[in-house]
Design a protein around this motif. Structure first.
Motif, PDB file in Angstrom:
ATOM      1  N   ALA A 159     -10.718  38.302  -6.622  1.00 46.69           N
ATOM      2  CA  ALA A 159      -9.697  38.281  -5.737  1.00 46.69           C
ATOM      3  C   ALA A 159     -10.135  37.280  -4.768  1.00 46.69           C
ATOM      4  CB  ALA A 159      -9.632  39.703  -5.233  1.00 46.69           C
ATOM      5  N   VAL A 160     -11.708  37.130  -4.128  1.00 48.58           N
ATOM      6  CA  VAL A 160     -12.048  36.059  -3.524  1.00 48.58           C
ATOM      7  C   VAL A 160     -11.704  35.026  -3.745  1.00 48.58           C
ATOM      8  CG1 VAL A 160     -13.486  35.231  -1.999  1.00 48.58           C
ATOM      9  CG2 VAL A 160     -13.326  37.888  -1.549  1.00 48.58           C
ATOM     10  N   LEU A 161     -11.739  34.517  -5.366  1.00 47.55           N
ATOM     11  CA  LEU A 161     -11.577  32.856  -5.417  1.00 47.55           C
ATOM     12  C   LEU A 161     -10.258  32.869  -5.408  1.00 47.55           C
ATOM     13  CD1 LEU A 161     -14.367  32.831  -8.704  1.00 47.55           C
ATOM     14  CD2 LEU A 161     -13.912  31.959  -6.504  1.00 47.55           C
ATOM     15  N   CYS A 162      -9.652  33.208  -6.220  1.00 50.56           N
ATOM     16  CA  CYS A 162      -7.650  33.437  -5.886  1.00 50.56           C
ATOM     17  C   CYS A 162      -7.272  33.610  -4.204  1.00 50.56           C
ATOM     18  CB  CYS A 162      -6.862  35.025  -6.897  1.00 50.56           C
ATOM     19  SG  CYS A 162      -7.432  34.820  -8.288  1.00 50.56           S
ATOM     20  N   ILE A 163      -7.567  34.402  -3.895  1.00 52.68           N
ATOM     21  CA  ILE A 163      -7.204  34.051  -1.743  1.00 52.68           C
ATOM     22  C   ILE A 163      -7.727  32.527  -1.407  1.00 52.68           C
ATOM     23  CG2 ILE A 163      -7.741  34.862   0.198  1.00 52.68           C
ATOM     24  CD1 ILE A 163      -7.852  37.729  -1.047  1.00 52.68           C
TER      25      ILE A 163
ATOM     26  N   LYS B  44      -5.848  29.809  -2.978  1.00 54.77           N
ATOM     27  CA  LYS B  44      -4.315  30.211  -1.936  1.00 54.77           C
ATOM     28  C   LYS B  44      -4.109  29.710  -0.496  1.00 54.77           C
ATOM     29  CE  LYS B  44      -0.428  33.408  -2.008  1.00 54.77           C
ATOM     30  NZ  LYS B  44       0.576  34.167  -2.142  1.00 54.77           N
ATOM     31  N   ALA B  45      -5.819  29.684  -0.294  1.00 56.73           N
ATOM     32  CA  ALA B  45      -5.435  29.564   1.269  1.00 56.73           C
ATOM     33  C   ALA B  45      -5.792  27.911   1.106  1.00 56.73           C
ATOM     34  CB  ALA B  45      -7.069  29.999   1.920  1.00 56.73           C
ATOM     35  N   SER B  46      -6.253  27.678   0.321  1.00 55.43           N
ATOM     36  CA  SER B  46      -6.897  25.772   0.449  1.00 55.43           C
ATOM     37  C   SER B  46      -4.911  25.254   0.369  1.00 55.43           C
ATOM     38  CB  SER B  46      -7.076  25.503  -0.468  1.00 55.43           C
ATOM     39  OG  SER B  46      -6.804  25.539  -1.983  1.00 55.43           O
ATOM     40  N   ARG B  47      -4.195  25.551  -0.212  1.00 51.58           N
ATOM     41  CA  ARG B  47      -2.667  24.958   0.258  1.00 51.58           C
ATOM     42  C   ARG B  47      -1.902  24.913   1.209  1.00 51.58           C
ATOM     43  NH1 ARG B  47      -1.097  28.361  -4.675  1.00 51.58           N
ATOM     44  NH2 ARG B  47      -2.696  27.756  -5.882  1.00 51.58           N
ATOM     45  N   ARG B  48      -2.471  26.735   2.027  1.00 49.44           N
ATOM     46  CA  ARG B  48      -1.926  25.873   3.648  1.00 49.44           C
ATOM     47  C   ARG B  48      -2.783  25.729   4.465  1.00 49.44           C
ATOM     48  NH1 ARG B  48      -1.412  31.949   1.812  1.00 49.44           N
ATOM     49  NH2 ARG B  48       0.516  32.391   0.549  1.00 49.44           N
ATOM     50  N   PRO B  49      -2.090  25.086   5.534  1.00 50.22           N
ATOM     51  CA  PRO B  49      -2.612  24.282   7.311  1.00 50.22           C
ATOM     52  C   PRO B  49      -3.963  25.793   7.333  1.00 50.22           C
ATOM     53  CG  PRO B  49      -1.097  24.388   7.439  1.00 50.22           C
ATOM     54  CD  PRO B  49      -0.536  24.804   6.311  1.00 50.22           C
TER      55      PRO B  49
ATOM     56  N   ARG C 236     -14.363  21.851  -6.618  1.00 48.68           N
ATOM     57  CA  ARG C 236     -14.664  22.948  -8.091  1.00 48.68           C
ATOM     58  C   ARG C 236     -16.144  23.162  -7.942  1.00 48.68           C
ATOM     59  NH1 ARG C 236     -12.995  19.905 -12.799  1.00 48.68           N
ATOM     60  NH2 ARG C 236     -10.958  20.454 -12.482  1.00 48.68           N
ATOM     61  N   SER C 237     -16.820  22.306  -6.951  1.00 51.15           N
ATOM     62  CA  SER C 237     -17.800  23.322  -6.209  1.00 51.15           C
ATOM     63  C   SER C 237     -18.204  24.289  -5.820  1.00 51.15           C
ATOM     64  CB  SER C 237     -18.471  21.992  -5.812  1.00 51.15           C
ATOM     65  OG  SER C 237     -18.208  21.156  -4.953  1.00 51.15           O
ATOM     66  N   PHE C 238     -17.346  24.172  -4.503  1.00 54.58           N
ATOM     67  CA  PHE C 238     -16.952  25.741  -4.128  1.00 54.58           C
ATOM     68  C   PHE C 238     -17.036  27.263  -4.894  1.00 54.58           C
ATOM     69  CE2 PHE C 238     -14.420  28.346  -1.502  1.00 54.58           C
ATOM     70  CZ  PHE C 238     -15.592  28.766   0.186  1.00 54.58           C
ATOM     71  N   ILE C 239     -16.187  27.155  -5.692  1.00 59.49           N
ATOM     72  CA  ILE C 239     -15.805  28.000  -6.879  1.00 59.49           C
ATOM     73  C   ILE C 239     -17.433  28.256  -7.169  1.00 59.49           C
ATOM     74  CG2 ILE C 239     -14.647  28.813  -8.470  1.00 59.49           C
ATOM     75  CD1 ILE C 239     -11.945  27.221  -7.250  1.00 59.49           C
TER      76      ILE C 239
END
Length: 163
Positions: A23-27, A30-35, A101-104
């Protein structure tokens, strides 16, 4: 009322931790697409601060030194990979977190290390104390990481205002 067998609880919580990680990975993706905003940087550690209420319950009490060591491990070791892989970029006068990708991979790696450590620590202290120790570890990690993000964000916004 019959209580659940502790070994079943351990399996349940392990799968629960893995579900939360997904869930955290998905969030995060998704958050990286917003400022990024100050509010988005500050709210997660503030929300996590409410977890300190757990220490009201006597079963979660741990020696102060243990808590300090757990917090220090989070602050010094576990936050480091997150800090190294968190970068911001400016697009159209707004600041975004760069997708990495390394963050994930680091988030997944931290989860695996945490689960392995959890198994080891749980052999020596109660489940509640283990939870308290790992909460402090995660708390130290997120506080340092978010402070880093806040400083980086302020530098980028000050550069924007100066231009």
């Amino acid at each position: 009322m019959k209580l659940m067998n502790p070994s079943y609880m351990q399996v349940f919580f392990t799968f629960g931790a893995m579900a939360m990680a997904v869930a955290v990975l998905c969030i995060r993706l998704k958050a990286s697409r917003r400022p990024v905003t100050v509010k988005k940087i500050v709210i997660p550690p503030l929300g996590m601060t409410t977890g300190l209420i757990m220490f009201v319950v006597p079963e979660t009490h741990i020696p102060f030194l243990w808590g300090l060591i757990a917090f220090a491990f989070g602050w010094l070791l576990f936050s480091y990979p997150l800090i190294r892989t968190t970068k911001f970029e400016k697009i159209d006068d707004e600041i975004y977190a760069e997708r990495s990708r390394s963050f994930i991979l680091i988030l997944v790696g931290l989860l695996v290390v945490r689960l392995l450590l959890h198994e080891i620590v749980e052999q020596y202290v109660s489940v509640m104390q283990t939870g308290a120790l790992f909460f402090l570890l995660a708390y130290g990690m997120i506080i340092r990481w978010r402070l880093f993000m806040f400083k980086q964000y302020r530098v980028m916004t000050e550069n924007t205002e100066a231009s």
